[in-house]
Design a protein around this motif. Structure first.
Motif, short mmCIF file in Angstrom:
data_model
loop_
_atom_site.label_atom_id
_atom_site.label_comp_id
_atom_site.label_asym_id
_atom_site.label_seq_id
_atom_site.Cartn_x
_atom_site.Cartn_y
_atom_site.Cartn_z
N LEU A 394 -16.64 21.55 71.57
CA LEU A 394 -17.59 22.45 72.19
C LEU A 394 -18.02 23.55 71.23
CD1 LEU A 394 -16.25 22.94 75.84
CD2 LEU A 394 -18.08 21.44 75.03
N ASN A 395 -17.08 24.03 70.41
CA ASN A 395 -17.40 25.06 69.43
C ASN A 395 -18.40 24.54 68.41
OD1 ASN A 395 -17.31 27.47 68.07
ND2 ASN A 395 -15.10 27.51 67.82
N LEU A 396 -18.21 23.29 67.96
CA LEU A 396 -19.14 22.69 67.01
C LEU A 396 -20.53 22.58 67.60
CD1 LEU A 396 -19.37 21.23 64.19
CD2 LEU A 396 -19.03 19.10 65.46
N ALA A 397 -20.60 22.23 68.88
CA ALA A 397 -21.90 22.08 69.54
C ALA A 397 -22.57 23.42 69.81
CB ALA A 397 -21.72 21.32 70.85
N GLY A 398 -21.82 24.52 69.70
CA GLY A 398 -22.41 25.84 69.89
C GLY A 398 -22.49 26.29 71.34
N ILE A 399 -21.50 25.92 72.13
CA ILE A 399 -21.47 26.34 73.53
C ILE A 399 -21.02 27.81 73.60
CG2 ILE A 399 -20.42 25.93 75.78
CD1 ILE A 399 -22.35 23.75 74.83
N PRO A 400 -21.76 28.66 74.35
CA PRO A 400 -21.34 30.07 74.45
C PRO A 400 -20.06 30.19 75.24
CG PRO A 400 -23.23 29.59 75.88
CD PRO A 400 -23.01 28.38 75.04
N PRO A 401 -19.23 31.20 74.92
CA PRO A 401 -19.44 32.27 73.94
C PRO A 401 -18.73 32.02 72.62
CG PRO A 401 -17.61 32.85 75.34
CD PRO A 401 -18.01 31.45 75.73
N LEU A 402 -18.51 30.77 72.24
CA LEU A 402 -17.70 30.44 71.08
C LEU A 402 -18.41 30.82 69.78
CD1 LEU A 402 -16.42 26.97 72.36
CD2 LEU A 402 -15.19 29.14 72.35
N SER A 403 -17.64 30.82 68.69
CA SER A 403 -18.15 31.33 67.41
C SER A 403 -19.33 30.51 66.91
CB SER A 403 -17.03 31.33 66.36
OG SER A 403 -16.48 30.03 66.19
N GLY A 404 -19.37 29.20 67.19
CA GLY A 404 -20.51 28.41 66.77
C GLY A 404 -21.80 28.88 67.41
#
Length: 532
Positions: A394-404
């Motif tokens: 999910l972080n790689l895909a850029g799902i909020p609020p993650l760093s990606g």
């Protein structure tokens, strides 16, 4: 005379792994001793990198190797940009090393059964010294204040990475290693040619001195030198169309090696592009436009390749190529905000991409394959493993609020502010790439974790704790980047400001003044050239 200053820390990320590599090579018959030395060296190197990151926030730290001052001697320079790269790479290298140590046979299991699931394991006697040499080469590349020393770092990484890529000696790995060596040698040859031409044009290879002399070189010569360096570093970073070698080379190696290559080695190329575009060639609209086109093509072609894959390792290799485009996007914007977003995204991507490849190593261990057609049911069979994959995916895909998500927002915001046609195209391309990344990740999740398990997957296979814990630690580190995103983004902004300005870097290398750094003018031996 002061025996210790904070500058004493600067060479440690290079010296400690090199010294440990010599020890582990000499003690190749004592596997347990090798492990202790390797872990201790990388732990100490990471601690030194963290200390440098905080120290460099007050200004660049410089060490004259051999006590020969620039421009005669070689400098190691730890500024904000190099220090943050050292820190995240140190954490990653340590976690991957611990993961590799955990690739043993769990208690109660038959070694042949494990062998049939994961193939040949890493030859410890060769792996440790080679891995440590690679760590030293990466640190040398980040710290080098001299183009030729940077080239030496390139060659150290090439020698070590070619050995790591062919560990086990299988036909597939030898083939992939051969392709990798040829491509990397081409990059090194282009880089060495660029160094020779730069020295002919300016009379120096010191980065700080080059930043003072290059503006006086004929603009056409500057452009040729800039494009040659970008070509060499673009191969290392795997930007389109120089990325075709990567998806065929990386997935063949053992999981820890693939994780290091995917998470870190391409980012060395990105770092060098960042350094050159900010310190040496800060303003060239034509090159910035070329980089925008390259960034857009890298994003879209990379992610379309990922969507078409049925093997999770190859899928992640294509997403790796695709997301390099986001970093080049930030570089191409040629602004402090764009550069800051690129730095933040590099830090995020190193941790997330490495974590994903380590988790995929666990998937291969548990399911016996990385082919999505031969996996299934892992969410029920190994729920902890499912969580470890789900979070960084999910972080790689850029799902909020993650760093990606935060890194992409920074890039998109600056792209909109730029307002040019190419910038808007990149904004649209970035959104499309993020959506397709999510699609590719969901496809992999559904096939590997949700669909019914094939009959060949064993229902009860314990995962080695020594592999799960380091992979979990790296997943947690990716989440930590989200928690500390505010201070980290602020650090990236200060790094970008200092890199775009360049004065603090030059003043640190030449504390007696820029005029000493500029030196006597050197006639440029190119028709139409100016003076250095």
């Amino acid at each position: 005379m002061t025996l210790w200053t904070v500058e004493t820390l600067v060479p440690l990320p290079v010296m400690l792994p090199l010294f440990a590599a010599g020890l582990t090579l000499a003690l190749h018959r004592f596997a347990n001793v090798q492990r202790i030395i390797s872990v201790a060296a990388l732990a100490a190197s990471t601690a030194a990198s963290v200390a440098l990151m905080f120290a460099a926030d007050s200004g660049p730290l410089v060490v004259d190797v051999g006590d020969w001052a620039a421009p005669v001697g070689i400098d190691l320079v730890a500024d904000r940009l190099s220090a943050v790269m050292l820190t995240v790479s140190g954490v990653m290298l340590l976690c991957v090393l611990l993961y590799s140590l955990g690739q043993g046979v769990p208690e109660g299991e038959d070694e042949d059964a494990v062998q049939s699931r994961v193939g040949d394991r890493i030859p410890v006697a060769i792996f440790h010294p080679t891995y440590l040499v690679l760590a030293a080469g990466v640190a040398n590349a980040f710290l080098s204040g001299d183009l030729f020393n940077l080239y030496v770092g390139f060659e150290i990484m090439l020698a070590a990475s070619s050995v790591l890529l062919t560990l086990g000696g299988t036909a597939e790995r030898i083939r992939a290693g051969s392709v990798y060596v040829i491509v990397t040698l081409l990059s090194s040859l282009l880089f060495l040619t660029a160094i020779a031409l730069i020295y002919a044009a300016t009379g120096t290879v010191n980065l700080a001195q080059l930043s003072l002399r290059l503006p006086d070189v004929d603009p056409t010569v500057q452009l040729a030198l800039q494009l040659l360096l970008l070509l060499a570093f673009g191969i290392k970073a795997a930007v389109f169309p120089l990325s075709a070698w990567l998806p065929d080379s990386y997935p063949t190696a053992p999981a820890p090696v693939t994780a290091v290559f995917a998470g870190l080695l391409t980012k060395v190329g990105v770092y060098l592009m960042l350094r050159m575009q900010t310190l040496l060639f800060p303003h060239n609209d034509l090159v910035d436009q070329i980089l925008m086109v390259v960034a857009l093509l890298t994003m879209l072609i990379g992610i379309l390749g990922a969507v078409a894959q049925s093997d999770v390792k190859r899928l992640l290799s294509f997403t790796l190529v695709s997301h390099i485009g986001f970093m080049v996007f930030g570089i191409a914007l040629a602004s402090e905000a764009g550069t800051a977003a690129a730095i933040f995204y590099v830090v995020h991507h190193i941790s997330v991409q490495t974590a994903l490849f380590l988790v995929v190593g666990l998937v291969e261990y548990r399911g016996g394959s990385t082919s999505l057609d031969r996996l299934g049911g892992l969410a029920k069979l190994a729920p902890g493993l499912a969580v470890l994959f789900f979070v960084p995916a999910l972080n790689l895909a850029g799902i909020p609020p993650l760093s990606g998500f935060l890194g992409k927002v920074g890039l998109l915001t600056e792209g909109v502010r730029d307002g040019s046609g190419l910038a808007w195209a990149l904004v649209v391309g970035s959104v499309a790439t993020s959506l397709l990344t999510l699609y590719a990740i969901v496809k992999a999740w559904n096939k590997a974790f949700w669909q019914a398990p094939p009959p060949e997957i064993e229902p009860h296979v314990p995962l080695p704790r020594g592999m799960v814990l380091p992979a979990g630690a790296l997943v947690g580190f990716g989440l930590l980047l989200t928690v500390v995103a505010g201070p980290l983004y602020g650090y990236a902004e200060r790094a970008a400001e200092a890199s775009m300005d360049g004065r603090s870097y030059v003043e640190a290398v030449f504390p007696d003044g820029a005029e000493r750094g500029r030196g006597e003018s050197v006639e440029v031996a190119v028709e139409g050239g100016g003076h250095g």
